[in-house]
Motif scaffolding. Structure first.
Motif, PDB file in Angstrom:
ATOM      1  N   TYR A 225       0.809  -1.215   0.000  1.00 58.88           N
ATOM      2  CA  TYR A 225       0.000   0.000   0.000  1.00 58.88           C
ATOM      3  C   TYR A 225       0.845   1.269   0.000  1.00 58.88           C
ATOM      4  O   TYR A 225       0.530   2.237  -0.700  1.00 58.88           O
ATOM      5  CB  TYR A 225      -0.954   0.016   1.195  1.00 58.88           C
ATOM      6  CG  TYR A 225      -2.212   0.810   0.922  1.00 58.88           C
ATOM      7  CD1 TYR A 225      -3.239   0.264   0.166  1.00 58.88           C
ATOM      8  CD2 TYR A 225      -2.368   2.111   1.400  1.00 58.88           C
ATOM      9  CE1 TYR A 225      -4.393   0.982  -0.114  1.00 58.88           C
ATOM     10  CE2 TYR A 225      -3.519   2.837   1.131  1.00 58.88           C
ATOM     11  CZ  TYR A 225      -4.518   2.276   0.380  1.00 58.88           C
ATOM     12  OH  TYR A 225      -5.651   2.985   0.098  1.00 58.88           O
ATOM     13  N   GLU A 226       1.917   1.277   0.771  1.00 58.54           N
ATOM     14  CA  GLU A 226       2.792   2.457   0.796  1.00 58.54           C
ATOM     15  C   GLU A 226       3.381   2.716  -0.582  1.00 58.54           C
ATOM     16  O   GLU A 226       3.371   3.857  -1.083  1.00 58.54           O
ATOM     17  CB  GLU A 226       3.901   2.267   1.821  1.00 58.54           C
ATOM     18  CG  GLU A 226       3.483   2.499   3.255  1.00 58.54           C
ATOM     19  CD  GLU A 226       4.676   2.623   4.177  1.00 58.54           C
ATOM     20  OE1 GLU A 226       5.467   3.566   3.995  1.00 58.54           O
ATOM     21  OE2 GLU A 226       4.817   1.776   5.074  1.00 58.54           O
ATOM     22  N   LEU A 227       3.924   1.669  -1.193  1.00 61.84           N
ATOM     23  CA  LEU A 227       4.517   1.828  -2.524  1.00 61.84           C
ATOM     24  C   LEU A 227       3.452   2.211  -3.551  1.00 61.84           C
ATOM     25  O   LEU A 227       3.726   2.990  -4.479  1.00 61.84           O
ATOM     26  CB  LEU A 227       5.223   0.535  -2.936  1.00 61.84           C
ATOM     27  CG  LEU A 227       6.401   0.102  -2.046  1.00 61.84           C
ATOM     28  CD1 LEU A 227       6.959  -1.229  -2.532  1.00 61.84           C
ATOM     29  CD2 LEU A 227       7.488   1.157  -2.025  1.00 61.84           C
ATOM     30  N   TYR A 228       2.247   1.681  -3.399  1.00 59.95           N
ATOM     31  CA  TYR A 228       1.147   2.027  -4.300  1.00 59.95           C
ATOM     32  C   TYR A 228       0.802   3.504  -4.185  1.00 59.95           C
ATOM     33  O   TYR A 228       0.641   4.204  -5.200  1.00 59.95           O
ATOM     34  CB  TYR A 228      -0.062   1.156  -3.963  1.00 59.95           C
ATOM     35  CG  TYR A 228      -1.270   1.356  -4.862  1.00 59.95           C
ATOM     36  CD1 TYR A 228      -1.143   1.791  -6.180  1.00 59.95           C
ATOM     37  CD2 TYR A 228      -2.547   1.091  -4.383  1.00 59.95           C
ATOM     38  CE1 TYR A 228      -2.254   1.969  -6.992  1.00 59.95           C
ATOM     39  CE2 TYR A 228      -3.673   1.257  -5.188  1.00 59.95           C
ATOM     40  CZ  TYR A 228      -3.518   1.710  -6.482  1.00 59.95           C
ATOM     41  OH  TYR A 228      -4.624   1.875  -7.285  1.00 59.95           O
ATOM     42  N   MET A 229       0.701   4.003  -2.975  1.00 55.66           N
ATOM     43  CA  MET A 229       0.389   5.423  -2.771  1.00 55.66           C
ATOM     44  C   MET A 229       1.519   6.316  -3.298  1.00 55.66           C
ATOM     45  O   MET A 229       1.266   7.400  -3.835  1.00 55.66           O
ATOM     46  CB  MET A 229       0.137   5.703  -1.288  1.00 55.66           C
ATOM     47  CG  MET A 229      -1.142   5.075  -0.737  1.00 55.66           C
ATOM     48  SD  MET A 229      -2.664   5.723  -1.498  1.00 55.66           S
ATOM     49  CE  MET A 229      -3.082   4.392  -2.651  1.00 55.66           C
ATOM     50  N   GLN A 230       2.755   5.855  -3.160  1.00 55.11           N
ATOM     51  CA  GLN A 230       3.868   6.627  -3.716  1.00 55.11           C
ATOM     52  C   GLN A 230       3.769   6.681  -5.239  1.00 55.11           C
ATOM     53  O   GLN A 230       4.093   7.702  -5.854  1.00 55.11           O
ATOM     54  CB  GLN A 230       5.200   5.995  -3.293  1.00 55.11           C
ATOM     55  CG  GLN A 230       5.525   6.150  -1.815  1.00 55.11           C
ATOM     56  CD  GLN A 230       6.747   5.362  -1.402  1.00 55.11           C
ATOM     57  OE1 GLN A 230       7.598   5.015  -2.224  1.00 55.11           O
ATOM     58  NE2 GLN A 230       6.833   5.047  -0.115  1.00 55.11           N
ATOM     59  N   SER A 231       3.314   5.597  -5.861  1.00 54.57           N
ATOM     60  CA  SER A 231       3.168   5.591  -7.319  1.00 54.57           C
ATOM     61  C   SER A 231       2.081   6.556  -7.777  1.00 54.57           C
ATOM     62  O   SER A 231       2.060   6.952  -8.947  1.00 54.57           O
ATOM     63  CB  SER A 231       2.842   4.166  -7.804  1.00 54.57           C
ATOM     64  OG  SER A 231       1.495   3.821  -7.533  1.00 54.57           O
ATOM     65  N   LYS A 232       1.176   6.922  -6.872  1.00 52.13           N
ATOM     66  CA  LYS A 232       0.129   7.900  -7.192  1.00 52.13           C
ATOM     67  C   LYS A 232       0.552   9.324  -6.862  1.00 52.13           C
ATOM     68  O   LYS A 232      -0.269  10.252  -6.898  1.00 52.13           O
ATOM     69  CB  LYS A 232      -1.165   7.549  -6.450  1.00 52.13           C
ATOM     70  CG  LYS A 232      -1.910   6.364  -7.071  1.00 52.13           C
ATOM     71  CD  LYS A 232      -3.226   6.108  -6.362  1.00 52.13           C
ATOM     72  CE  LYS A 232      -4.066   5.076  -7.120  1.00 52.13           C
ATOM     73  NZ  LYS A 232      -4.673   5.601  -8.357  1.00 52.13           N
ATOM     74  N   GLY A 233       1.823   9.528  -6.543  1.00 53.01           N
ATOM     75  CA  GLY A 233       2.357  10.863  -6.351  1.00 53.01           C
ATOM     76  C   GLY A 233       2.430  11.346  -4.924  1.00 53.01           C
ATOM     77  O   GLY A 233       2.817  12.498  -4.681  1.00 53.01           O
ATOM     78  N   LEU A 234       2.093  10.513  -3.944  1.00 52.05           N
ATOM     79  CA  LEU A 234       2.164  10.939  -2.550  1.00 52.05           C
ATOM     80  C   LEU A 234       3.601  10.817  -2.036  1.00 52.05           C
ATOM     81  O   LEU A 234       4.375   9.974  -2.503  1.00 52.05           O
ATOM     82  CB  LEU A 234       1.236  10.094  -1.675  1.00 52.05           C
ATOM     83  CG  LEU A 234      -0.260  10.126  -2.017  1.00 52.05           C
ATOM     84  CD1 LEU A 234      -1.048   9.367  -0.955  1.00 52.05           C
ATOM     85  CD2 LEU A 234      -0.765  11.553  -2.127  1.00 52.05           C
ATOM     86  N   SER A 235       3.949  11.634  -1.069  1.00 50.97           N
ATOM     87  CA  SER A 235       5.281  11.581  -0.471  1.00 50.97           C
ATOM     88  C   SER A 235       5.422  10.308   0.357  1.00 50.97           C
ATOM     89  O   SER A 235       4.427   9.652   0.701  1.00 50.97           O
ATOM     90  CB  SER A 235       5.506  12.793   0.424  1.00 50.97           C
ATOM     91  OG  SER A 235       4.631  12.752   1.548  1.00 50.97           O
ATOM     92  N   ASP A 236       6.663   9.968   0.711  1.00 50.33           N
ATOM     93  CA  ASP A 236       6.901   8.779   1.521  1.00 50.33           C
ATOM     94  C   ASP A 236       6.143   8.868   2.844  1.00 50.33           C
ATOM     95  O   ASP A 236       5.535   7.892   3.298  1.00 50.33           O
ATOM     96  CB  ASP A 236       8.394   8.615   1.796  1.00 50.33           C
ATOM     97  CG  ASP A 236       9.179   8.273   0.536  1.00 50.33           C
ATOM     98  OD1 ASP A 236       8.541   8.093  -0.522  1.00 50.33           O
ATOM     99  OD2 ASP A 236      10.416   8.183   0.611  1.00 50.33           O
ATOM    100  N   MET A 242      -1.160   6.882   4.952  1.00 52.55           N
ATOM    101  CA  MET A 242      -2.274   6.180   4.322  1.00 52.55           C
ATOM    102  C   MET A 242      -2.353   4.733   4.804  1.00 52.55           C
ATOM    103  O   MET A 242      -3.444   4.205   5.061  1.00 52.55           O
ATOM    104  CB  MET A 242      -2.123   6.208   2.798  1.00 52.55           C
ATOM    105  CG  MET A 242      -2.407   7.562   2.178  1.00 52.55           C
ATOM    106  SD  MET A 242      -4.146   8.028   2.344  1.00 52.55           S
ATOM    107  CE  MET A 242      -4.207   9.455   1.266  1.00 52.55           C
ATOM    108  N   LEU A 243      -1.199   4.082   4.941  1.00 53.07           N
ATOM    109  CA  LEU A 243      -1.194   2.711   5.445  1.00 53.07           C
ATOM    110  C   LEU A 243      -1.718   2.672   6.878  1.00 53.07           C
ATOM    111  O   LEU A 243      -2.481   1.769   7.249  1.00 53.07           O
ATOM    112  CB  LEU A 243       0.222   2.128   5.387  1.00 53.07           C
ATOM    113  CG  LEU A 243       0.367   0.678   5.851  1.00 53.07           C
ATOM    114  CD1 LEU A 243      -0.447  -0.262   4.972  1.00 53.07           C
ATOM    115  CD2 LEU A 243       1.838   0.256   5.874  1.00 53.07           C
TER     116      LEU A 243
END
Length: 385
Positions: A225-236, A242-243
């Protein structure tokens, strides 16, 4: 009062056994950089924890026909303490994989023994107790990411050492609480593991068909989920938040989901949960931007976590005393093995060049189609209820 103390101690122990399974997800980035591995290998570390959780559930079910449930619960705490300390000393990937696997074993032994025990301690409100127990379980998932961030100030191994020490302390208190509790005799007739499981095969298969695919998809979703959200442009940092949100939504979901499981017809309720999860995940793949991602993250987290107390209530409330431990162990083992492969499969698909949106969108569409088929079967009375 004695049963309440035992329930409280089990809530503490379930917190730790779930933390032991979840702790590897927020550590994926650390493992990828420290051990110079790819997403597929990192996903395999997580998968091994969940395969470990599935591996001894069948033997544990057999053990429950010979040994009181609370003694097996205590054994799971000992396994967790030792295996967490072993994983904390890992210097190679195989060593870390072995530690993750044995930490998973502890959780599998725990859930197969503790859930039937709780259902028999509180037979008139199984869903509610599963919800309370599950909420304690879910709090571990909520704090996993910030807990890892905190321990990284010193060393990532500190997170595993903390689990080891905590497991030793809480297991000792659980032993003390069990000494003053009159244990239920509901499982006294459950003495033939194979016959008990075979006699309930229709119920076991029905439950697996309804919830197996959803839990497989969820396993792959939350571990990346973290990597997925990063792929959508969110910061680390925001991706980590989000997780945390997706797990935090599960705390009230367990409580209310368990309460509703006591009130609603089991099969339609489960199908409604799975259908809503597939629809919300499909919507997640179609949006960008902080606000819509935040809203859908909360919805997905709440919906999927109602699935677990609802499933346990369906099985434990429906199974008779004479087969409950045996049949639940077979279901639990099969269910865990199905979902354990989720993160590995997602990692392989991402490494092959597919995007996260494509992987999770396709999974949501297939899951939704399966729900439509199951709803038709349920409405025509072709599913056991």
């Amino acid at each position: 009062m004695a049963r309440a103390r035992l329930l409280a101690s089990l809530c503490g122990l379930v917190f730790l056994v779930n933390l032991a399974r979840i702790i590897f997800a927020p550590l994926l980035d650390v493992f990828i950089s420290e051990f110079a591995i790819g997403e597929g290998t990192a996903g395999l570390i997580v998968t091994l924890a969940w395969i470990g959780s599935a591996s001894l559930r069948l033997p544990t079910g057999w053990l429950l026909t010979k040994v009181p449930r609370h003694q097996v619960v205590l054994g799971s705490g000992v396994i967790l303490a030792v295996s967490s300390a072993f994983a904390a000393t890992a210097t190679t990937v195989p060593h870390l994989m072995a530690g993750a696997f044995f930490m998973g074993i502890a959780s599998g032994v725990y859930f197969v023994s503790a859930n039937p025990l709780l259902s028999e301690l509180y037979p008139s409100r199984i869903g509610q107790v599963m919800g309370i127990h599950g909420a304690a379980n879910q709090i571990a998932a909520v704090i996993a990411a910030p807990f890892v961030v905190l321990t990284l100030v010193v060393d990532w191994r500190l997170s595993l050492w903390a689990i080891a020490v905590g497991a030793a302390v809480v297991t000792a208190y659980t032993w003390f609480a069990a000494q003053g509790t009159e244990m239920p005799a509901a499982g006294a007739d459950d003495r033939n593991f194979v016959a008990g499981a075979l006699s309930e095969w229709r119920l076991i298969v029905t439950a697996l068909v309804i919830v197996g695919a959803a839990s497989f998809v969820w396993q792959g979703l939350f571990n990346f989920y973290e990597l997925y959200m990063q792929s959508k442009g969110l910061s680390d940092r925001m991706a980590g938040t989000m997780l945390t949100i997706v797990f935090a939504a599960g705390v009230p979901a367990f409580y209310f989901g368990g309460d509703l499981a006591d009130r609603l017809p089991h099969v339609p309720y489960l199908l409604g949960i799975v259908g809503t999860f597939s629809a919300s995940m499909l919507a997640l793949t179609m949006v960008d931007g902080l606000l819509p991602l935040l809203v859908l993250t909360g919805i997905i987290g709440f919906v999927i976590h109602t699935l677990f107390p609802a499933t346990d209530t369906y099985l434990l409330d429906t199974l008779p005393d004479s087969t409950r431990g045996s049949a639940y162990a077979v279901f639990s083992s099969s269910w865990m093995l199905m979902q354990a492969l989720g993160s590995w499969v997602v990692g392989l698909l991402i490494e092959s060049g597919l995007t996260y949106d494509a992987v999770f969108g396709g999974a949501a569409a297939l899951l939704g189609a399966s729900v439509v088929v199951l709803v038709v079967l349920e409405r025509t009375n072709r599913l056991p209820s």
